[in-house]
Design a protein around this motif. Sequence first.
Motif, PDB file in Angstrom:
ATOM      1  N   LEU A  25       0.779  -1.172   0.217  1.00 51.42           N
ATOM      2  CA  LEU A  25      -0.111   0.082   0.015  1.00 51.42           C
ATOM      3  C   LEU A  25       0.887   1.098   0.102  1.00 51.42           C
ATOM      4  O   LEU A  25       1.721   1.476   1.011  1.00 51.42           O
ATOM      5  CB  LEU A  25      -0.784   0.020   1.193  1.00 51.42           C
ATOM      6  N   ASN A  26       0.605   2.059  -1.033  1.00 49.65           N
ATOM      7  CA  ASN A  26       1.518   3.313  -0.944  1.00 49.65           C
ATOM      8  C   ASN A  26       1.028   4.423   0.324  1.00 49.65           C
ATOM      9  O   ASN A  26      -0.017   4.145   0.688  1.00 49.65           O
ATOM     10  CB  ASN A  26       0.953   4.199  -2.401  1.00 49.65           C
ATOM     11  N   ASP A  27       2.065   5.057   0.551  1.00 49.24           N
ATOM     12  CA  ASP A  27       1.702   5.907   1.864  1.00 49.24           C
ATOM     13  C   ASP A  27       1.014   6.982   1.415  1.00 49.24           C
ATOM     14  O   ASP A  27       0.466   7.932   2.483  1.00 49.24           O
ATOM     15  CB  ASP A  27       3.038   6.292   2.274  1.00 49.24           C
ATOM     16  N   ASP A  28       0.549   7.278   0.125  1.00 49.60           N
ATOM     17  CA  ASP A  28      -0.359   8.296  -0.100  1.00 49.60           C
ATOM     18  C   ASP A  28      -1.866   7.652  -0.633  1.00 49.60           C
ATOM     19  O   ASP A  28      -2.540   8.319  -1.259  1.00 49.60           O
ATOM     20  CB  ASP A  28       0.063   9.393  -1.307  1.00 49.60           C
ATOM     21  N   ALA A  29      -2.104   6.639  -0.230  1.00 48.14           N
ATOM     22  CA  ALA A  29      -3.330   5.698  -0.261  1.00 48.14           C
ATOM     23  C   ALA A  29      -3.828   5.174   0.896  1.00 48.14           C
ATOM     24  O   ALA A  29      -3.197   4.987   1.766  1.00 48.14           O
ATOM     25  CB  ALA A  29      -2.917   4.668  -1.665  1.00 48.14           C
ATOM     26  N   TRP A  30      -5.244   5.128   0.775  1.00 44.52           N
ATOM     27  CA  TRP A  30      -5.958   4.490   2.104  1.00 44.52           C
ATOM     28  C   TRP A  30      -6.823   3.513   1.536  1.00 44.52           C
ATOM     29  O   TRP A  30      -7.296   3.345   0.612  1.00 44.52           O
ATOM     30  CB  TRP A  30      -6.492   5.496   3.021  1.00 44.52           C
ATOM     31  N   SER A  66      -1.708  -7.832 -14.474  1.00 43.30           N
ATOM     32  CA  SER A  66      -1.035  -7.539 -13.054  1.00 43.30           C
ATOM     33  C   SER A  66      -1.624  -6.570 -12.236  1.00 43.30           C
ATOM     34  O   SER A  66      -2.641  -5.747 -12.551  1.00 43.30           O
ATOM     35  CB  SER A  66       0.232  -7.299 -13.294  1.00 43.30           C
ATOM     36  N   VAL A  67      -1.360  -6.477 -11.099  1.00 46.48           N
ATOM     37  CA  VAL A  67      -1.821  -5.488 -10.084  1.00 46.48           C
ATOM     38  C   VAL A  67      -1.007  -4.334 -10.217  1.00 46.48           C
ATOM     39  O   VAL A  67      -0.125  -4.259 -10.881  1.00 46.48           O
ATOM     40  CB  VAL A  67      -1.669  -5.991  -8.558  1.00 46.48           C
ATOM     41  N   SER A  68      -1.546  -3.364  -9.724  1.00 44.89           N
ATOM     42  CA  SER A  68      -0.905  -1.992  -9.377  1.00 44.89           C
ATOM     43  C   SER A  68      -0.299  -1.859  -8.036  1.00 44.89           C
ATOM     44  O   SER A  68      -0.960  -2.238  -7.101  1.00 44.89           O
ATOM     45  CB  SER A  68      -1.637  -0.912  -9.668  1.00 44.89           C
ATOM     46  N   SER A  69       1.184  -1.793  -7.784  1.00 44.07           N
ATOM     47  CA  SER A  69       1.620  -1.897  -6.337  1.00 44.07           C
ATOM     48  C   SER A  69       1.007  -0.838  -5.424  1.00 44.07           C
ATOM     49  O   SER A  69       1.274  -0.813  -4.146  1.00 44.07           O
ATOM     50  CB  SER A  69       3.142  -1.670  -6.607  1.00 44.07           C
ATOM     51  N   CYS A  70       0.212   0.381  -5.976  1.00 48.74           N
ATOM     52  CA  CYS A  70      -0.248   1.209  -5.117  1.00 48.74           C
ATOM     53  C   CYS A  70      -0.938   0.589  -4.073  1.00 48.74           C
ATOM     54  O   CYS A  70      -1.111   1.009  -2.787  1.00 48.74           O
ATOM     55  CB  CYS A  70      -1.031   2.262  -5.931  1.00 48.74           C
ATOM     56  N   CYS A  71      -1.848  -0.217  -4.484  1.00 49.18           N
ATOM     57  CA  CYS A  71      -2.721  -1.235  -3.433  1.00 49.18           C
ATOM     58  C   CYS A  71      -2.680  -2.643  -4.286  1.00 49.18           C
ATOM     59  O   CYS A  71      -3.715  -2.694  -5.065  1.00 49.18           O
ATOM     60  CB  CYS A  71      -4.052  -0.519  -3.371  1.00 49.18           C
ATOM     61  N   ALA A  72      -2.058  -3.690  -3.832  1.00 51.10           N
ATOM     62  CA  ALA A  72      -2.044  -5.229  -4.243  1.00 51.10           C
ATOM     63  C   ALA A  72      -2.007  -6.244  -3.280  1.00 51.10           C
ATOM     64  O   ALA A  72      -1.173  -5.750  -2.307  1.00 51.10           O
ATOM     65  CB  ALA A  72      -0.559  -4.970  -5.036  1.00 51.10           C
ATOM     66  N   ALA A  73      -2.482  -7.215  -3.685  1.00 49.07           N
ATOM     67  CA  ALA A  73      -2.402  -8.508  -2.582  1.00 49.07           C
ATOM     68  C   ALA A  73      -1.860  -9.532  -3.248  1.00 49.07           C
ATOM     69  O   ALA A  73      -2.250  -9.847  -4.659  1.00 49.07           O
ATOM     70  CB  ALA A  73      -3.823  -8.482  -2.118  1.00 49.07           C
ATOM     71  N   TYR A  74      -1.231 -10.351  -2.627  1.00 53.44           N
ATOM     72  CA  TYR A  74      -0.614 -11.588  -3.144  1.00 53.44           C
ATOM     73  C   TYR A  74      -0.821 -12.622  -1.978  1.00 53.44           C
ATOM     74  O   TYR A  74      -0.726 -12.590  -0.965  1.00 53.44           O
ATOM     75  CB  TYR A  74       0.900 -11.595  -3.460  1.00 53.44           C
ATOM     76  N   ARG A  75      -0.849 -14.018  -2.617  1.00 52.36           N
ATOM     77  CA  ARG A  75      -0.685 -15.114  -1.990  1.00 52.36           C
ATOM     78  C   ARG A  75       0.635 -15.016  -1.438  1.00 52.36           C
ATOM     79  O   ARG A  75       1.700 -14.957  -2.418  1.00 52.36           O
ATOM     80  CB  ARG A  75      -0.934 -16.202  -2.568  1.00 52.36           C
ATOM     81  N   ARG A  76       1.238 -15.432  -0.296  1.00 51.90           N
ATOM     82  CA  ARG A  76       2.609 -15.594  -0.163  1.00 51.90           C
ATOM     83  C   ARG A  76       3.351 -16.547  -0.718  1.00 51.90           C
ATOM     84  O   ARG A  76       4.492 -16.203  -1.314  1.00 51.90           O
ATOM     85  CB  ARG A  76       2.795 -15.632   1.441  1.00 51.90           C
ATOM     86  N   TYR A 110      -8.047   4.374  -2.249  1.00 52.96           N
ATOM     87  CA  TYR A 110      -8.095   5.830  -2.666  1.00 52.96           C
ATOM     88  C   TYR A 110      -6.813   6.196  -2.834  1.00 52.96           C
ATOM     89  O   TYR A 110      -5.954   6.081  -1.880  1.00 52.96           O
ATOM     90  CB  TYR A 110      -9.076   6.860  -1.898  1.00 52.96           C
ATOM     91  N   HIS A 111      -6.189   6.712  -3.696  1.00 53.52           N
ATOM     92  CA  HIS A 111      -4.914   7.201  -4.242  1.00 53.52           C
ATOM     93  C   HIS A 111      -4.944   8.830  -4.506  1.00 53.52           C
ATOM     94  O   HIS A 111      -5.407   9.080  -5.409  1.00 53.52           O
ATOM     95  CB  HIS A 111      -4.422   6.307  -5.233  1.00 53.52           C
TER      96      HIS A 111
END
Length: 323
Positions: free
Chosen positions: A91-96, A165-175, A217-218
């Motif tokens: 999660l980016n630090d300018d996103a929630w 693919s995801v956007s790293s701004c807010c992305a989730a992965y299986r470990r 939100y970003h």
Amino acid sequence: MIVSARISIVVPTSFRTDKVRKSVRSVLAQSMPDLELIVVNNGQPPAVASSILGDITDARLRVVTLHRNSFFCAPVNHGVSVSSAPYVATLNDDAWLAGDWAENVLSTFERNPDAGSVASLIIQANDPTLIDSAGSHVDLWGRASNLLWGAPLASTPGSPSPVFSVSSCCAAYRRASWDAAGGLDEDFTAYLEDVDLGFRMQLMGMTCLFEPGCRAYHYGSGTPTPSAYKAFLIERNHVWNVVKNFPSALLRRRALPIMKAHSRPVVLQNGSSLGSFLSGKAAAAVLSRRMLRKRETVQRSRRISVSALEALLMPTAPPVCKL
């Protein structure tokens, strides 16, 4: 470590934005409480982190410190390496996050056991009627951008759909998927690192699913990056993405169109930069041997056919590269 955490959320930050507090609070306010939040202090003195987060106390929050600013990939990899849950997120630090984000992410993974990653619906914070990202795509010539950037929120697909693919701004992965693919490539520094990881996952047969119920939100540009340097990284990393991830058969078939597509500057939101284009392509060439070594490992891990991969790539290029 939160022993019962089901998802670990990593927020890299240099604490140069007041928005990081909102980001942190949104994670800790999730409707699903069994999570851990790892804030990676990217090169600032610990006192800076304490002054900004000092009144936010929660047993699920950990702050880990890197002693120099390593931009994006290295802090995220470090945060994931010290995390504990079977699912990980960036999660980016300018996103929630919307309050039910984590709950929706985990239910999406549970309903889709073949999904290695989940892409969120990311909404522009400055104008919540517009989409910032609905996942990322790559076209047949190796150019990447966020899907649906700038489109009306009302045009959001109503059901989950596969994306590249995801956007790293807010992305989730299986470990397990993250580990199998090797995490983010730290040579990329920032930009297209999510596409590179997504490409490796696709080659290994892991799917990425866009779930419109997972909302974030970003603001954008929460951690300042000089636009020329951003353009440099995007130009360089576009080449590396092709060199590293495109199978040989696809490169041979599309060699001339690929070279033509990469022979002109990427058009960014604020225009293109000839200087960044030239320096980015030069840097890509100088360090191409390193990517070629990585290519051997990536291509050995490929489990899908070239035709199946080609079907995943977009047949048209984005008019503007928004990453």
